[in-house]
Scaffold this motif. Structure first.
Motif, PDB file in Angstrom:
ATOM      1  N   ALA A  78       1.212  -0.963  -0.248  1.00  0.00           N
ATOM      2  CA  ALA A  78      -0.070   0.148   0.080  1.00  0.00           C
ATOM      3  C   ALA A  78       0.816   1.227   0.421  1.00  0.00           C
ATOM      4  O   ALA A  78       0.774   2.157  -1.072  1.00  0.00           O
ATOM      5  CB  ALA A  78      -0.967   0.159   1.040  1.00  0.00           C
ATOM      6  N   LEU A  79       2.309   1.081   0.708  1.00  0.00           N
ATOM      7  CA  LEU A  79       2.807   2.277   1.020  1.00  0.00           C
ATOM      8  C   LEU A  79       3.724   2.868  -0.206  1.00  0.00           C
ATOM      9  O   LEU A  79       3.386   3.610  -0.661  1.00  0.00           O
ATOM     10  CB  LEU A  79       3.350   2.235   2.028  1.00  0.00           C
ATOM     11  N   ALA A  80       3.593   1.212  -1.442  1.00  0.00           N
ATOM     12  CA  ALA A  80       4.252   2.147  -2.381  1.00  0.00           C
ATOM     13  C   ALA A  80       3.376   2.335  -3.735  1.00  0.00           C
ATOM     14  O   ALA A  80       4.372   2.989  -4.669  1.00  0.00           O
ATOM     15  CB  ALA A  80       5.080   0.205  -2.972  1.00  0.00           C
ATOM     16  N   ARG A  81       2.515   1.717  -3.547  1.00  0.00           N
ATOM     17  CA  ARG A  81       1.029   2.156  -4.781  1.00  0.00           C
ATOM     18  C   ARG A  81       1.003   3.805  -3.939  1.00  0.00           C
ATOM     19  O   ARG A  81       0.737   4.680  -4.783  1.00  0.00           O
ATOM     20  CB  ARG A  81       0.263   1.306  -4.146  1.00  0.00           C
ATOM     21  N   GLN A  82       0.832   4.408  -2.881  1.00  0.00           N
ATOM     22  CA  GLN A  82       0.173   5.747  -2.508  1.00  0.00           C
ATOM     23  C   GLN A  82       1.719   6.170  -2.583  1.00  0.00           C
ATOM     24  O   GLN A  82       1.497   7.138  -3.456  1.00  0.00           O
ATOM     25  CB  GLN A  82       0.073   5.820  -1.232  1.00  0.00           C
ATOM     26  N   GLY A  83       2.786   5.882  -2.460  1.00  0.00           N
ATOM     27  CA  GLY A  83       4.677   7.054  -3.444  1.00  0.00           C
ATOM     28  C   GLY A  83       4.445   6.649  -4.767  1.00  0.00           C
ATOM     29  O   GLY A  83       4.601   7.784  -5.515  1.00  0.00           O
ATOM     30  N   ALA A  84       3.918   5.531  -5.693  1.00  0.00           N
ATOM     31  CA  ALA A  84       3.248   5.984  -7.048  1.00  0.00           C
ATOM     32  C   ALA A  84       2.600   6.520  -7.055  1.00  0.00           C
ATOM     33  O   ALA A  84       2.604   7.124  -8.548  1.00  0.00           O
ATOM     34  CB  ALA A  84       3.462   4.868  -7.801  1.00  0.00           C
ATOM     35  N   HIS A  86      10.093   5.142  -2.256  1.00  0.00           N
ATOM     36  CA  HIS A  86       8.596   5.271  -1.184  1.00  0.00           C
ATOM     37  C   HIS A  86       8.897   5.163   0.284  1.00  0.00           C
ATOM     38  O   HIS A  86       8.040   4.912   1.011  1.00  0.00           O
ATOM     39  CB  HIS A  86       8.074   4.487  -1.551  1.00  0.00           C
ATOM     40  N   ALA A  87       9.841   5.605   0.292  1.00  0.00           N
ATOM     41  CA  ALA A  87      10.569   5.695   1.980  1.00  0.00           C
ATOM     42  C   ALA A  87       9.595   6.751   2.535  1.00  0.00           C
ATOM     43  O   ALA A  87       9.616   7.035   3.532  1.00  0.00           O
ATOM     44  CB  ALA A  87      11.644   5.491   2.788  1.00  0.00           C
ATOM     45  N   GLU A  88       9.573   7.966   1.746  1.00  0.00           N
ATOM     46  CA  GLU A  88       8.776   8.677   1.938  1.00  0.00           C
ATOM     47  C   GLU A  88       7.701   8.887   2.202  1.00  0.00           C
ATOM     48  O   GLU A  88       7.419   9.161   3.889  1.00  0.00           O
ATOM     49  CB  GLU A  88       9.157   9.794   0.932  1.00  0.00           C
ATOM     50  N   VAL A 115      15.865   4.681  10.004  1.00  0.00           N
ATOM     51  CA  VAL A 115      16.140   3.829   8.753  1.00  0.00           C
ATOM     52  C   VAL A 115      16.054   4.516   7.904  1.00  0.00           C
ATOM     53  O   VAL A 115      16.136   4.629   7.113  1.00  0.00           O
ATOM     54  CB  VAL A 115      15.538   2.460   9.457  1.00  0.00           C
ATOM     55  N   HIS A 116      14.305   4.741   7.354  1.00  0.00           N
ATOM     56  CA  HIS A 116      13.952   5.308   5.815  1.00  0.00           C
ATOM     57  C   HIS A 116      14.687   6.859   6.768  1.00  0.00           C
ATOM     58  O   HIS A 116      14.605   6.574   4.546  1.00  0.00           O
ATOM     59  CB  HIS A 116      12.483   5.619   6.634  1.00  0.00           C
ATOM     60  N   ILE A 117      14.717   7.194   7.018  1.00  0.00           N
ATOM     61  CA  ILE A 117      15.172   8.734   6.664  1.00  0.00           C
ATOM     62  C   ILE A 117      16.356   8.429   5.991  1.00  0.00           C
ATOM     63  O   ILE A 117      17.061   9.221   5.408  1.00  0.00           O
ATOM     64  CB  ILE A 117      15.188   9.543   7.754  1.00  0.00           C
TER      65      ILE A 117
END
Length: 540
Positions: free
Chosen positions: A111-117, A167-169, A209-211
């Motif tokens: 879901a996070l990947a889809r939202q980032g795309a 998509h880490a943002e 870690v994501h930042i």
């Protein structure tokens, strides 16, 4: 007929077994996306569809006395049982907490990947993925009902989701949203602060870690730093006003103090100590990134404000600052000398910093703007500070406040009241050029949206803090020093400007409230600068 009856009985047994497993093991925290996600994992609809077709053919064969239809029904029941075994095995794998969380982590990461795309395709649009909304709703339900097990499971699902680096943002934004919901539940709803703080530490570590994977980590790191400072002061204020419990405020203050120190170690190119390998090597590699982060780090009177300037100095100049601000050493003065001294900058880092900061006048203007926001967001000095909320770098100690403010007050790029008037006029009326560092920071902030309630204000919206930011650079730094230029500067201001600046000084500077005259109030409040370095002067 016997084989068909056995197949039907076996099909019913599998169906009953799946229903029992689902009823006994699944909860809101382990099935938050939707039944569709679980269904696609165990192929439940395909299995039921084949069983329905088998029952249809079998019934038609029995009612119409058709051996062919009955045979097709028996074969379809065999196929349904094969599907059933597969579905039952997949569902049985979800019967454990680890199995369910593994599925939900994959669902959340997708879901996070889809939202980032989607955000990449339409940067100005507000993305709202159904799975993300379902997860947030489940988190809110868990913290409202004060279910520690559900809170812990949901937090771990997010922290352990393997989100692609591009998509880490989106992952950082969701981390900050959940972090705020947990803190709000602790302060307002009475959620267990020990459990909430434990989960919050997991979220903060995962956010870092994501930042670290972001192309430009400064906006996200700055937003996290500002939020932690704001949260500590909000907890303190709500505790004093008896809105939140002292226990909840104490745990949150301890959380924010430790987290800001961890961020400080992650930024410093050469920290004095490191708790893990993740804290080695600075997150910020460019001068503009360090300046943006520090501008956010100094707002809302958070812990370790003065110490943060050591890492910024090293990033900008390529050299370590060896002085001690507790002894009155001026980091900004040394930074200015390294960049704009008589000798040319000796390190590649200093040359890069010059390209970002511009001239010495631009350097002075930028740091004056930073000090404006720092003054405007200081804690209310009139409020009591409960003993249980005292932590290192988060105390009512006037000397610590003086150390924070002295990092800006020792940056003295003017010496007289007339020059101070010109500097104030520059702060109020000077428009940032398109290539200036202030414009770059403003653009970087506006390009990133995080789900946080912390207000973001520009320095030009804080004229009272502008007066104090200029006044502190004229105030005497040692006892016995003259404040004639300071008083001359304040006297030359319009009366409304003096009164509003005095009201801010009364709120944030100890001792200012004892004076009714605006000039006396500001001058008395800035005596806090003289508390720093007193032990060195006494020893000398």
């Amino acid at each position: 007929m016997d084989a068909t009856q056995f197949s039907i009985a076996f099909f019913a047994t599998l169906l009953t077994g799946e229903a029992v497993i689902f009823a006994l093991t699944f909860s809101a925290a382990s099935s938050w996306p939707s039944l569709r996600a679980i269904d696609s994992h165990i192929a439940f609809r395909e299995w039921v569809l084949v069983g329905w077709l088998a029952a249809l053919f079998t019934a038609c064969g029995l009612l119409g006395d058709s051996a062919v239809s009955a045979t097709y029904g028996a074969l379809l029941f065999l196929l349904a049982n094969v599907f059933g075994i597969f579905s039952f095995v997949r569902l049985f794998g979800l019967a454990s907490v680890g199995g369910r969380n593994q599925l939900l982590r994959r669902t959340l990461a997708g879901a996070l990947a889809r939202q980032g795309a989607e955000a990449a395709r339409s940067p100005g649009g507000q993305d709202s993925d159904a799975v993300i909304n379902s997860y947030i709703g489940t988190v809110s339900q868990a913290v409202t009902s004060n279910d520690p097990t559900a809170i812990r499971q949901l937090t771990n699902q997010l922290a352990e989701a393997e989100v692609p680096a591009e998509h880490a943002e989106q992952a950082v934004s969701l981390h900050l949203d959940v972090l705020h919901r947990l803190a709000r539940a602790t302060l307002v709803s009475g959620a267990d602060p020990t459990q909430v703080v434990s989960c919050s530490r997991v979220l903060i570590d995962s956010s870092l870690v994501h930042i670290r994977r972001l192309a430009d980590p400064a906006p996200a790191l700055g937003a996290l730093s500002r939020y932690l400072a704001w949260l500590a002061n909000t907890a303190h204020l709500m505790s004093v006003r008896e809105v939140a419990s002292n226990r909840a405020a104490r745990e949150l203050v301890a959380l924010t103090t430790d987290a800001r120190l961890k961020i400080l170690r992650c930024v410093d190119p050469d920290p004095k100590s490191a708790a893990s390998r993740d804290e080695l090597g600075t997150l910020l590699t460019a001068p503009g990134q360090a300046l943006l982060w520090y501008a956010d780090f100094t707002e809302f009177h958070g812990a370790h404000q003065a110490s943060a300037l050591y890492g910024v100095h090293e990033i900008l100049t390529g050299t370590k600052f060896m002085g001690n601000y507790w002894d009155g050493a001026s980091i900004l003065t040394e930074t200015r000398a390294c960049l704009y001294g008589a000798a040319a900058p000796a390190t590649p880092a200093a040359r890069d910093a010059l390209a970002v900061l511009g001239s010495a006048d631009d350097f002075d203007h930028f740091w004056a703007l930073v000090s404006v926001n720092a003054f405007a967001t200081l804690r209310d000095a009139r409020l009591p500070h409960p003993p249980e909320l005292i932590r290192p770098e988060f105390t009512p100690d006037a000397q610590l406040l003086g150390a924070y403010l002295r990092t800006f007050a020792t940056h003295r790029y003017f010496a007289t009241a007339a020059e101070a008037q010109a500097a104030l006029l520059s702060l109020v009326g000077r428009a940032d050029t398109p290539g200036s560092v202030a414009t770059a920071i403003r653009s970087a902030r506006h390009a990133h949206h995080y789900r946080l309630p912390v207000p973001v204000s520009e320095p030009h919206q804080r004229p009272s803090a502008m007066v104090l930011a200029i006044a502190c650079r004229l105030a005497p730094l040692a006892p016995g020093g003259t404040d004639a230029e300071l008083r001359r500067f304040l006297t030359g201001l319009p009366p409304p400007a003096r009164r509003t600046a005095a009201r801010l000084a009364t709120r944030v500077l100890p001792g200012a409230a004892e004076h009714s005259d605006p000039v006396d109030a500001i001058a008395a409040g800035l005596h806090v600068l003289q508390l720093v370095g007193a032990h060195t002067r006494e020893g000398a």
